[in-house]
Design a protein around this motif. Sequence first.
Motif, mmCIF file in Angstrom:
data_model
loop_
_atom_site.group_PDB
_atom_site.id
_atom_site.type_symbol
_atom_site.label_atom_id
_atom_site.label_comp_id
_atom_site.label_asym_id
_atom_site.label_seq_id
_atom_site.Cartn_x
_atom_site.Cartn_y
_atom_site.Cartn_z
ATOM 1 N N ASN A 146 0.821 -1.206 0.000
ATOM 2 C CA ASN A 146 0.000 0.000 0.000
ATOM 3 C C ASN A 146 0.862 1.267 0.000
ATOM 4 O OD1 ASN A 146 -1.823 2.053 0.521
ATOM 5 N ND2 ASN A 146 -2.485 1.256 2.498
ATOM 6 N N ALA A 147 0.852 2.006 -1.113
ATOM 7 C CA ALA A 147 1.715 3.182 -1.254
ATOM 8 C C ALA A 147 1.308 4.346 -0.365
ATOM 9 C CB ALA A 147 1.746 3.633 -2.716
ATOM 10 N N THR A 148 0.089 4.329 0.144
ATOM 11 C CA THR A 148 -0.321 5.406 1.044
ATOM 12 C C THR A 148 0.387 5.309 2.391
ATOM 13 O OG1 THR A 148 -2.233 4.184 1.928
ATOM 14 C CG2 THR A 148 -2.598 5.520 -0.050
ATOM 15 N N ARG A 149 1.090 4.219 2.636
ATOM 16 C CA ARG A 149 1.849 4.064 3.872
ATOM 17 C C ARG A 149 3.278 4.592 3.728
ATOM 18 N NH1 ARG A 149 0.642 -1.864 6.344
ATOM 19 N NH2 ARG A 149 2.016 -1.009 7.968
ATOM 20 N N GLY A 150 3.585 5.208 2.588
ATOM 21 C CA GLY A 150 4.889 5.834 2.416
ATOM 22 C C GLY A 150 5.810 5.091 1.471
ATOM 23 N N PHE A 151 6.848 5.802 1.017
ATOM 24 C CA PHE A 151 7.787 5.235 0.043
ATOM 25 C C PHE A 151 8.474 3.988 0.581
ATOM 26 C CE2 PHE A 151 12.010 4.702 -1.709
ATOM 27 C CZ PHE A 151 11.776 4.740 -3.076
ATOM 28 N N PHE A 153 7.733 1.842 2.944
ATOM 29 C CA PHE A 153 6.871 0.668 3.089
ATOM 30 C C PHE A 153 6.557 0.055 1.737
ATOM 31 C CE2 PHE A 153 2.790 -1.485 3.081
ATOM 32 C CZ PHE A 153 2.945 -2.371 4.132
ATOM 33 N N SER A 154 6.152 0.870 0.767
ATOM 34 C CA SER A 154 5.753 0.333 -0.538
ATOM 35 C C SER A 154 6.949 -0.188 -1.329
ATOM 36 C CB SER A 154 5.004 1.395 -1.350
ATOM 37 O OG SER A 154 5.810 2.529 -1.560
ATOM 38 N N HIS A 155 8.145 0.287 -1.003
ATOM 39 C CA HIS A 155 9.344 -0.157 -1.725
ATOM 40 C C HIS A 155 9.850 -1.486 -1.167
ATOM 41 C CE1 HIS A 155 12.672 0.547 -4.469
ATOM 42 N NE2 HIS A 155 13.505 0.161 -3.511
ATOM 43 N N VAL A 156 10.183 -1.522 0.116
ATOM 44 C CA VAL A 156 10.729 -2.745 0.698
ATOM 45 C C VAL A 156 10.152 -3.056 2.076
ATOM 46 C CG1 VAL A 156 12.704 -1.535 1.722
ATOM 47 C CG2 VAL A 156 12.890 -3.983 1.217
ATOM 48 N N GLY A 157 9.626 -2.046 2.754
ATOM 49 C CA GLY A 157 9.146 -2.247 4.113
ATOM 50 C C GLY A 157 8.072 -3.307 4.236
ATOM 51 N N TRP A 158 7.255 -3.463 3.200
ATOM 52 C CA TRP A 158 6.180 -4.457 3.247
ATOM 53 C C TRP A 158 6.717 -5.882 3.352
ATOM 54 C CZ3 TRP A 158 5.090 -7.866 -1.019
ATOM 55 C CH2 TRP A 158 5.901 -7.634 -2.141
ATOM 56 N N LEU A 159 7.973 -6.071 2.979
ATOM 57 C CA LEU A 159 8.590 -7.388 3.087
ATOM 58 C C LEU A 159 9.249 -7.608 4.446
ATOM 59 C CD1 LEU A 159 10.252 -7.456 -0.433
ATOM 60 C CD2 LEU A 159 8.320 -8.873 0.304
ATOM 61 N N LEU A 160 9.341 -6.551 5.230
ATOM 62 C CA LEU A 160 10.041 -6.606 6.514
ATOM 63 C C LEU A 160 9.085 -6.697 7.697
ATOM 64 C CD1 LEU A 160 12.714 -3.843 5.796
ATOM 65 C CD2 LEU A 160 12.755 -6.281 5.173
ATOM 66 N N VAL A 161 7.780 -6.695 7.409
ATOM 67 C CA VAL A 161 6.762 -6.814 8.460
ATOM 68 C C VAL A 161 5.750 -7.893 8.066
ATOM 69 C CG1 VAL A 161 6.983 -4.406 9.174
ATOM 70 C CG2 VAL A 161 5.326 -5.015 7.398
ATOM 71 N N ARG A 162 5.000 -8.340 9.054
ATOM 72 C CA ARG A 162 3.941 -9.304 8.769
ATOM 73 C C ARG A 162 2.867 -8.657 7.910
ATOM 74 N NH1 ARG A 162 6.133 -14.148 9.495
ATOM 75 N NH2 ARG A 162 7.035 -14.370 11.580
#
Length: 333
Positions: A146-151, A153-162
Amino acid sequence: MTEAESSNRHANKQRNGYTITETSTVEDVFDDTYKEKESKPPRTLVWRNIILMSLLHIAALYGLVLLPSASSLTLAWTVVCYLYSALGVTAGAHRLWSHRSYKASFPLRVFLALANSMAFQNDIFEWARDHRVHHKYSETDADPHNATRGFFFSHVGWLLVRKHPDVIEKGQKLELSDLKADKVVMFQRRHYKLSVVTLCFLVPTLVPWYFWGESLVVAYFIPGLLRYTVVLNATWLVNSAAHMWGNRPYDKTINPRENRMVALSAIGEGYHNYHHTFPFDYAASEFGYRLNITTAFIDLMCYMGLAKDPKKVSDEMIIARMQRTGDGSHKSG
């Protein structure tokens, strides 16, 4: 509905800025019935992924240091591995298996599945499932990146959290029978770990070492880890930068943008406002081969008889859509 759209056999109706067409799938169309929950689950870090991603990027930086010591053949091989693995994502997991925008023969599906394993971005089944969720619930809690959660998160952060529970829930409800019926997809899924070790790491390393005497260190860190890291980040930029920076000539009501730099690095995947407006289009752009190696590859496969039935949006439908929902920034060619 405009006269141009009425005359086009693809256009049937609109929903929340997305075109529902005869060539669209259920997964292509944004679900405006989904409502985000007011309460948000706690963010749980996945330390294994954090550590591995950190080590990978440190190793890639070391690969940059080694670049001057690499032979010209090794550098050329790195480019070959980059393009091949990128095609496994763009022409394979994305345009073929996620959107079914063209049909591929068995030999081509095998070729793309091997390339996808070299790219090492989750197996085809999981990649396509998550991407379909991304389109159906774009920019919501059910969107994996979800890009509304910031650059970040949408770039790599989404892979670092559940994953958000809504991502898991909506992914389980998708119709994925086409993927389950594809023997190539399911074979790759069953043997994914072995295929990744072989194709993402061993082959890029051993070929330059064996055939032209490159050192194992240089071969491992440049065509191996550096190439892998750059392909990863090029793909992630589609989720991050192409959802934040650029114009929106086709639909100004959605976040995805036209970003030429992303198109260049991701071999054609940066025309993202177009792609989210017309997700079934095999070219993911109206501009042919411009910064779009993937489209050229698919056309070549069609010419060779290895692919067929590429889906394309008519010029009339594009113009009608731009006039109705575009931001007025369109430039031809």
